[in-house]
Structure formats: C-alpha cells, structure tokens
Design a protein around this motif. Structure first.
Motif, PDB file in Angstrom:
ATOM      1  N   MET A  45       0.834  -1.212   0.000  1.00 13.29           N
ATOM      2  CA  MET A  45       0.000   0.000   0.000  1.00 13.29           C
ATOM      3  C   MET A  45       0.860   1.250   0.000  1.00 13.29           C
ATOM      4  SD  MET A  45      -3.094   0.812  -0.216  1.00 13.29           S
ATOM      5  CE  MET A  45      -3.860   2.405  -0.302  1.00 13.29           C
ATOM      6  N   HIS A  46       1.882   1.220   0.868  1.00 13.50           N
ATOM      7  CA  HIS A  46       2.790   2.348   0.958  1.00 13.50           C
ATOM      8  C   HIS A  46       3.450   2.601  -0.392  1.00 13.50           C
ATOM      9  CE1 HIS A  46       4.435   5.028   3.921  1.00 13.50           C
ATOM     10  NE2 HIS A  46       5.581   4.975   3.283  1.00 13.50           N
ATOM     11  N   ASP A  47       3.890   1.506  -1.030  1.00 14.54           N
ATOM     12  CA  ASP A  47       4.539   1.614  -2.334  1.00 14.54           C
ATOM     13  C   ASP A  47       3.579   2.135  -3.390  1.00 14.54           C
ATOM     14  OD1 ASP A  47       6.995   0.933  -1.568  1.00 14.54           O
ATOM     15  OD2 ASP A  47       6.913  -1.158  -2.272  1.00 14.54           O
ATOM     16  N   PHE A  48       2.338   1.627  -3.339  1.00 17.26           N
ATOM     17  CA  PHE A  48       1.351   2.054  -4.316  1.00 17.26           C
ATOM     18  C   PHE A  48       1.126   3.567  -4.220  1.00 17.26           C
ATOM     19  CE2 PHE A  48      -3.032   3.176  -5.335  1.00 17.26           C
ATOM     20  CZ  PHE A  48      -3.077   2.785  -6.661  1.00 17.26           C
ATOM     21  N   LEU A  49       0.993   4.065  -2.998  1.00 17.12           N
ATOM     22  CA  LEU A  49       0.760   5.501  -2.802  1.00 17.12           C
ATOM     23  C   LEU A  49       1.974   6.309  -3.257  1.00 17.12           C
ATOM     24  CD1 LEU A  49      -1.157   5.663   0.594  1.00 17.12           C
ATOM     25  CD2 LEU A  49      -2.041   6.073  -1.703  1.00 17.12           C
ATOM     26  N   ASN A  50       3.156   5.803  -2.938  1.00 11.36           N
ATOM     27  CA  ASN A  50       4.358   6.507  -3.393  1.00 11.36           C
ATOM     28  C   ASN A  50       4.379   6.621  -4.918  1.00 11.36           C
ATOM     29  OD1 ASN A  50       5.925   7.420  -1.216  1.00 11.36           O
ATOM     30  ND2 ASN A  50       6.470   5.302  -0.705  1.00 11.36           N
ATOM     31  N   GLY A  51       4.070   5.484  -5.577  1.00 10.36           N
ATOM     32  CA  GLY A  51       4.042   5.488  -7.045  1.00 10.36           C
ATOM     33  C   GLY A  51       2.994   6.445  -7.569  1.00 10.36           C
ATOM     34  N   LEU A  52       1.840   6.458  -6.911  1.00  5.10           N
ATOM     35  CA  LEU A  52       0.752   7.339  -7.340  1.00  5.10           C
ATOM     36  C   LEU A  52       1.167   8.805  -7.232  1.00  5.10           C
ATOM     37  CD1 LEU A  52      -2.223   7.256  -8.256  1.00  5.10           C
ATOM     38  CD2 LEU A  52      -2.858   7.625  -5.870  1.00  5.10           C
ATOM     39  N   VAL A  53       1.859   9.149  -6.139  1.00  6.70           N
ATOM     40  CA  VAL A  53       2.303  10.529  -5.955  1.00  6.70           C
ATOM     41  C   VAL A  53       3.270  10.922  -7.067  1.00  6.70           C
ATOM     42  CG1 VAL A  53       3.676  12.049  -4.478  1.00  6.70           C
ATOM     43  CG2 VAL A  53       1.903  10.610  -3.473  1.00  6.70           C
ATOM     44  N   VAL A  54       4.179   9.995  -7.394  1.00  8.23           N
ATOM     45  CA  VAL A  54       5.117  10.292  -8.475  1.00  8.23           C
ATOM     46  C   VAL A  54       4.354  10.527  -9.789  1.00  8.23           C
ATOM     47  CG1 VAL A  54       7.038   9.417  -9.846  1.00  8.23           C
ATOM     48  CG2 VAL A  54       6.959   8.985  -7.394  1.00  8.23           C
ATOM     49  N   LEU A  55       3.383   9.649 -10.053  1.00  4.02           N
ATOM     50  CA  LEU A  55       2.600   9.763 -11.279  1.00  4.02           C
ATOM     51  C   LEU A  55       1.828  11.085 -11.318  1.00  4.02           C
ATOM     52  CD1 LEU A  55       2.112   7.848 -13.716  1.00  4.02           C
ATOM     53  CD2 LEU A  55      -0.089   7.302 -12.683  1.00  4.02           C
ATOM     54  N   LEU A  56       1.253  11.446 -10.181  1.00  2.00           N
ATOM     55  CA  LEU A  56       0.533  12.721 -10.109  1.00  2.00           C
ATOM     56  C   LEU A  56       1.486  13.877 -10.392  1.00  2.00           C
ATOM     57  CD1 LEU A  56      -1.782  12.305  -6.975  1.00  2.00           C
ATOM     58  CD2 LEU A  56      -2.536  12.877  -9.277  1.00  2.00           C
ATOM     59  N   ASN A  57       2.643  13.836  -9.751  1.00  2.00           N
ATOM     60  CA  ASN A  57       3.616  14.920  -9.875  1.00  2.00           C
ATOM     61  C   ASN A  57       4.100  15.134 -11.298  1.00  2.00           C
ATOM     62  OD1 ASN A  57       3.781  15.954  -7.381  1.00  2.00           O
ATOM     63  ND2 ASN A  57       5.538  14.735  -6.727  1.00  2.00           N
ATOM     64  N   TYR A  58       4.386  14.015 -11.972  1.00  2.00           N
ATOM     65  CA  TYR A  58       5.080  14.147 -13.251  1.00  2.00           C
ATOM     66  C   TYR A  58       4.206  13.907 -14.466  1.00  2.00           C
ATOM     67  CZ  TYR A  58       9.212  14.463 -10.437  1.00  2.00           C
ATOM     68  OH  TYR A  58      10.146  14.881  -9.529  1.00  2.00           O
ATOM     69  N   VAL A  59       3.045  13.299 -14.281  1.00  2.00           N
ATOM     70  CA  VAL A  59       2.195  13.040 -15.439  1.00  2.00           C
ATOM     71  C   VAL A  59       0.832  13.719 -15.306  1.00  2.00           C
ATOM     72  CG1 VAL A  59       1.082  11.282 -16.873  1.00  2.00           C
ATOM     73  CG2 VAL A  59       3.349  10.854 -15.920  1.00  2.00           C
ATOM     74  N   ILE A  60       0.072  13.342 -14.304  1.00  2.00           N
ATOM     75  CA  ILE A  60      -1.332  13.758 -14.277  1.00  2.00           C
ATOM     76  C   ILE A  60      -1.487  15.266 -14.086  1.00  2.00           C
ATOM     77  CG2 ILE A  60      -3.530  13.476 -13.065  1.00  2.00           C
ATOM     78  CD1 ILE A  60      -2.713  10.553 -12.642  1.00  2.00           C
ATOM     79  N   ILE A  61      -0.805  15.831 -13.068  1.00  2.00           N
ATOM     80  CA  ILE A  61      -0.974  17.268 -12.841  1.00  2.00           C
ATOM     81  C   ILE A  61      -0.411  18.101 -14.008  1.00  2.00           C
ATOM     82  CG2 ILE A  61      -0.383  19.208 -11.332  1.00  2.00           C
ATOM     83  CD1 ILE A  61      -0.564  17.282  -8.976  1.00  2.00           C
ATOM     84  N   PRO A  62       0.823  17.837 -14.443  1.00  4.44           N
ATOM     85  CA  PRO A  62       1.324  18.641 -15.577  1.00  4.44           C
ATOM     86  C   PRO A  62       0.496  18.465 -16.846  1.00  4.44           C
ATOM     87  CG  PRO A  62       3.104  17.362 -14.583  1.00  4.44           C
ATOM     88  CD  PRO A  62       1.844  16.903 -13.947  1.00  4.44           C
ATOM     89  N   ALA A  63       0.041  17.238 -17.123  1.00  3.35           N
ATOM     90  CA  ALA A  63      -0.713  17.006 -18.355  1.00  3.35           C
ATOM     91  C   ALA A  63      -2.080  17.676 -18.291  1.00  3.35           C
ATOM     92  CB  ALA A  63      -0.867  15.507 -18.602  1.00  3.35           C
ATOM     93  N   THR A  64      -2.697  17.670 -17.114  1.00  4.26           N
ATOM     94  CA  THR A  64      -4.002  18.325 -16.980  1.00  4.26           C
ATOM     95  C   THR A  64      -3.848  19.833 -17.184  1.00  4.26           C
ATOM     96  OG1 THR A  64      -4.604  16.621 -15.396  1.00  4.26           O
ATOM     97  CG2 THR A  64      -6.008  18.562 -15.478  1.00  4.26           C
ATOM     98  N   THR A  65      -2.776  20.386 -16.594  1.00  9.63           N
ATOM     99  CA  THR A  65      -2.534  21.815 -16.757  1.00  9.63           C
ATOM    100  C   THR A  65      -2.276  22.153 -18.225  1.00  9.63           C
ATOM    101  OG1 THR A  65      -1.387  21.619 -14.648  1.00  9.63           O
ATOM    102  CG2 THR A  65      -1.201  23.714 -15.788  1.00  9.63           C
ATOM    103  N   TYR A  66      -1.382  21.402 -18.826  1.00  8.99           N
ATOM    104  CA  TYR A  66      -1.017  21.627 -20.226  1.00  8.99           C
ATOM    105  C   TYR A  66      -2.241  21.416 -21.121  1.00  8.99           C
ATOM    106  CZ  TYR A  66       1.759  20.998 -24.541  1.00  8.99           C
ATOM    107  OH  TYR A  66       2.273  21.098 -25.800  1.00  8.99           O
ATOM    108  N   GLY A  67      -3.034  20.386 -20.797  1.00 10.18           N
ATOM    109  CA  GLY A  67      -4.248  20.107 -21.563  1.00 10.18           C
ATOM    110  C   GLY A  67      -5.220  21.273 -21.523  1.00 10.18           C
ATOM    111  N   SER A  68      -5.359  21.909 -20.356  1.00  9.84           N
ATOM    112  CA  SER A  68      -6.258  23.066 -20.246  1.00  9.84           C
ATOM    113  C   SER A  68      -5.768  24.193 -21.151  1.00  9.84           C
ATOM    114  CB  SER A  68      -6.316  23.581 -18.810  1.00  9.84           C
ATOM    115  OG  SER A  68      -6.520  22.524 -17.924  1.00  9.84           O
TER     116      SER A  68
END
Lengths: 234, 337
Positions: free
Chosen positions: B1-24
């Motif tokens: 679980m800890h690992d999953f959350l860590n991975g998710l945070v990395v994904l949010l940081n480098y993919v989801i948040i920047p892509a959503t911003t750029y997409g807007s």
C-alpha cells in the motif's frame, strides 16, 4: 397590379442571359407555381425575384414598391421569405433554434409565431430539442418552411419543397402550403412535380428556355392538351 | 500500500498534474483555432503569435502594476493585468481584420489563400512581439508559488515521495473551466452566440435569416482575443514566456483542434487533453513509478521512456498525421480539412 411581380426579367449569372423577358406574378394569399423542363430557368426566375441574380432588364415590384435594387437581406426585411432547395436548415442546431434564427431580425415576442408553426407542423413540437440534421427529409422541409415563416413574411418563396420526399409526405406538404396561403401569405413555388403542384396552384407559369411559354390558372393549364402533352406526360 | 501511494504521488507529480494543466492550456488555444475555422473558414497560423501578443501586453502591464506596488496577494498580479491584455489584443485583432482579412473576405478568397494570409500576419505579429519585449525568456509569476509543498506533504503523510501542487497549476485549471463554461453558455444560450453557430453551420441561410456577417466576425475576433490571451498568460505563468515557444505551440494546438474535429468546440477541449496526455505520457520515464508498483524481481533497469522530451513535438505531429489519414473529420464529428 399583383401583390408581387417580376416584370420582363432578363439576366443571368455571367455574360449569357438565362432569363428572357420573363414575367412572374402572385396575388395576395394565392399560390403561384413555376413549372417547366430541366434547365428552363425555373429556379433562376425565383432567384431573380429574390434578388440573388442581377437583372439586366425588367423590375421587381412588391406591394407597390419597386425593390429591384434591394439585396436579398433587405427583401427579407420587406416581408419576403425564401426557402432554398438544398441546405435550407441549420443541421447542427435544434429545431427550436432553427426557428429562433428565422426570427433573428425580429425584436418583438416570437413565441406566438412559434406556436403557430408548431400548430401547422405538430411533429416539430415533439422534435424541438433535437438537432435538425437528425430529422427525416420531410421533417427537414417542415423545419425549413417553419424557419422562413418565423419572419412573418407576406410572401413565401419555395424552391422545390418536395424534392426528395416520398409521395405521401409531398401531399401533406402541399396541404400545409395551402393552409399557409389561407392565412393571407402569398406563395411562389418552383416545382418538379408539375401535375400535383398545378392542382393546388391559383396561377401556373410554364417556362421554357428562360421565357414564359404558357401562363394561366392551374386548372386551365392542367386542362390544356398541349401543356399536358409536352410537360405533364400526357 | 505504501509503495502504491508513493508510485501514485510520483505519477501525479510528473504526469497527471502537468498534463491536466497543459491540456487546459491547449484546449483554450484549440478553441480559438476551431472558432476561427468554423466562422471565418480558415486555419489561423497566427494563433500562436496572437497568444504571444496577448501575453506580452499582460506582462508589460504586470510590470507596471508591480512598479506601482499593486498586487493580488497570494494570486499572480498577471491575473489583474489580463483583462487589459485581452482588450488590447481584441483591438489589435479587429485592426488586423479591418486591414487585412476583410479585403480577402470581400473577394470571397479561397480558404487556402486566407491560410497564407494568416501566415503573413503571423510573421508580422512575430516580429512585433520580439521587437517590443525581446526574444528572451520572461518570468512574470508572483504571489504564493505552491499550494501543496512536497516537503510538508512528506512530513504530514510519512510517504517517501512529496506531492507538489503549484498555484499556477490550480489557477490554470480553474480559469480554463470558467472560460470554457462561459464560452459554451454564450454559444448556446445567447442570441449572438446562436447567430455565430448558425453562421458557422450554413452561411447562406444565416444571411437569408438577416444575420449580419460583419457582426459575427467581430464577436469571433473578440472571443479569440479572450481565448488566446488567457491561454497564453496561463501557459506563461505555468512555464515561462518566450516568443519562440509560443510560435511552437501552434503544432500541438492545431493537432488538438484537428483531433477533436475542426469547427467543433467540444472536440477542441477533448483534443487538447488527448494531445497533452499523449505528449506527457510518451516522453515521461516511468522507471520510478514502476519501481514502486512492480514486485521486486520485475523492476525495470531502463528508464521506460518511449521518447526523449526533445521529441515531444513529434507526438503532436504523429497524432495530426494519423487523424488526418484515418479520420479527417476528427473524433467528435467536425469538418474535414
């Protein structure tokens, strides 16, 4: 003088004339139909009346006013409405929005007129939130006529309103057109289905090569053996 | 679980948040391109440089406000200067239309001629912007920089990876949502908006209905000024302002508009996000995420990066080509090019 007359119209799109001394007239609240073989200049005569064609000679008079030099848009403001043969609706907009756009020039309350159109074409009321492009051919023609009627015109011009619709729908459209004429709106119509159109016509014009060949009441033209033989298939 | 959350945070940081911003940002840009295509019936190559122009005016006024000591507190001062940027850009676009486009419209010039004309306009705008503000990079972001601080996040959650959320990213998404909602309200609910849609749908019939084409064109340019300036300022706040970068944005913006279907506003938004997510996902090295998510033996030794970030424009280009080859009307029923 008739309510609308395109008198001795001569003109064309380029150097060569398509219309030669052609005269078309409609009385108040009557139906006039232009028939003739392919390439006779039926639609061109209609466009000339509406100002979409530059006339070299002749004039167009509506309700006693000479409108020869007015643009089509200005003629709409004068009480003329035109339903083109194709691309006569806004396909991506709803039925109701199509009607609203028809009334674009009006600043008063358009709801009564819209009610009248829903009364004339009840199917449009059921489909009013649907995109007009999703409707059947006959329903689209109803939208097109409805849009034109939204300006509360004194003259409604229809370019082959029954093109591409089934015979049943055609009969119904003609019935509706008679109903519109009864409300006092003059109707000028180009038709491919000559026999049916002349049956409802007060006045018929048979054009050949851009000139008047026969002009008479619809009834008389239907009875005329020469017209029957040459233009109505016997 | 800890690992999953860590991975998710990395994904949010480098993919989801920047892509959503750029997409807007891309969505706003593509909306402008699609509006011009739908109403004026040509692909506007000057769009990227219009964004640069609007942003430049906003930056100049931001500096002026800063020198006067005016600020918006935690928010960037640029938001205060943006309305001025929009007005100046609108006047500039209307002037361009009066001087250049109207001449060709009167002649009923073919769309391809207008495209070339817009390229001419692009070069002029390009030069003008560089002449006024220079070719270099400008940073004009002020106010509070971060909403979620990665170090504070780490302390609070006990995870190894810290989530970072910058103010500009939130501002970008919120502003884009507001602008898009307002645009759709305008197009679907107001008389002027409906007349624009009618004009785009069937020009001849719109004329027969008494819709004034010059008025429709004027409203379109004003909307384009709003969309380009907002998109440009948001992009500049999020990254930085540089005239050349804005010129380059033309490619992903066109890809977005074409993927969604030219002339279709909803498609422009969908296309913007599709292009942004593809670009970010294809150029991101997933090694760190997979390190957290995959079991010990399966962890990759390579970077798991499909393409270097230098090639990010290749993604837009590839999308553009694929869509034009296989579905020229785009994914959302637009017009074919």
């Amino acid at each position: 003088m008739p309510f609308l007359i395109g008198e001795a119209m001569t003109g064309g799109y380029g150097a060569a004339d398509i219309l030669h001394d052609c005269t078309i007239a409609v009385e108040k609240g009557e139906i006039a139909v232009i028939v003739g073989p392919n390439g006779a200049g039926k639609s061109t005569a209609m466009k000339a009346v509406f100002g979409m064609l530059k006339l070299r000679k002749g004039r167009v008079v509506l309700d006693g006013t000479d409108i020869t030099d007015l643009s089509p848009q200005d003629r709409v403001a004068k009480g003329m409405a035109f339903v083109p043969q194709t691309q006569n609706i806004f396909t991506s907009m709803t039925v109701e929005e199509n009607l609203e756009m028809g009334a674009f020039l009006r600043r008063d309350d358009i709801r009564t007129t819209m009610e009248q159109i829903y009364h004339l074409f009840p199917i449009l009321r059921d489909k009013r939130r649907q995109a007009a492009g999703e409707l059947s051919g006959g329903q689209r023609q109803q939208v097109a006529v409805g849009r034109a009627l939204m300006t509360q015109p004194k003259l409604l011009m229809l370019d082959e309103p029954t093109a591409g619709v089934s015979p049943i729908v055609m009969d119904e459209l003609f019935d509706r057109i008679i109903e519109v004429a009864r409300t006092g709106i003059s109707i000028l119509m180009v038709e491919q289905n000559a026999r049916q159109a002349l049956e409802i016509a007060d006045k018929g014009y048979v054009l050949v090569q851009g000139a008047n060949r026969y002009t008479d009441t619809g009834e008389a033209l239907l009875a005329n053996p020469e017209v029957r033989k040459s233009f109505l298939g016997g | 679980m800890h690992d999953f959350l860590n991975g998710l945070v990395v994904l949010l940081n480098y993919v989801i948040i920047p892509a959503t911003t750029y997409g807007s940002q891309l969505a706003l840009g593509a909306l402008g391109v699609t509006l011009v295509y739908g109403i004026l019936r040509f692909s506007n190559f000057a769009h990227g440089d219009t964004m640069a122009f609007g942003t430049m005016v906003t930056i100049l006024f931001t500096w002026l406000f800063q020198s006067w000591g005016i600020s918006l507190g935690p928010l960037p001062t640029a938001l205060l200067a943006m309305p001025i940027g929009i007005v100046v850009t609108a006047l500039f676009l209307l002037g361009t239309d009066r001087l250049v486009y109207r001449f060709y419209r009167k002649q009923k010039a073919a769309p391809v001629i207008l495209v070339i004309v817009s390229m001419g306009v692009m070069f002029i705008m390009n030069g003008l912007v560089r002449f006024i503000i220079g070719t270099g990079e400008q940073n004009f972001d002020d106010g509070t920089r971060v909403i979620i601080n990665p170090f504070a996040f780490k302390d609070a959650t006990g995870l190894d990876q810290g989530l970072a959320l910058r103010t500009t990213q939130v501002i970008t998404v919120v502003t884009a949502v507001v602008v898009v909602a307002a645009l759709f309200w305008f197009l679907n609910r107001t008389r002027s908006g409906k007349s624009m849609r009618a004009f785009s749908d069937n020009e001849d019939l719109a004329l027969l209905s008494g819709i004034n084409p010059e008025r429709v064109v004027t409203i379109t340019w004003i909307l384009v000024a709003i969309l380009t300036t907002v998109a440009g300022v948001l992009y500049g706040l999020d990254k930085s302002f540089k005239p050349f970068t804005y010129f380059q944005l033309l490619l992903p913006i066109f890809a977005s508009a074409v993927v969604g279907g030219l002339g279709n506003p909803l498609g422009a938004i969908g296309g913007g996000f599709l292009v942004a997510y593809s670009e970010v996902a294809v150029t991101y090295a997933f090694k760190l995420v997979l390190k957290y998510w995959l079991p010990a033996g399966l962890q990759p030794s390579g970077l798991v990066q499909l393409m270097g970030t230098d090639y990010k424009y290749a993604v837009s280009f590839a999308i553009l080509i694929i869509v034009l080859l296989f579905k020229p009307t785009g994914l959302f029923k637009g017009k074919s090019v």
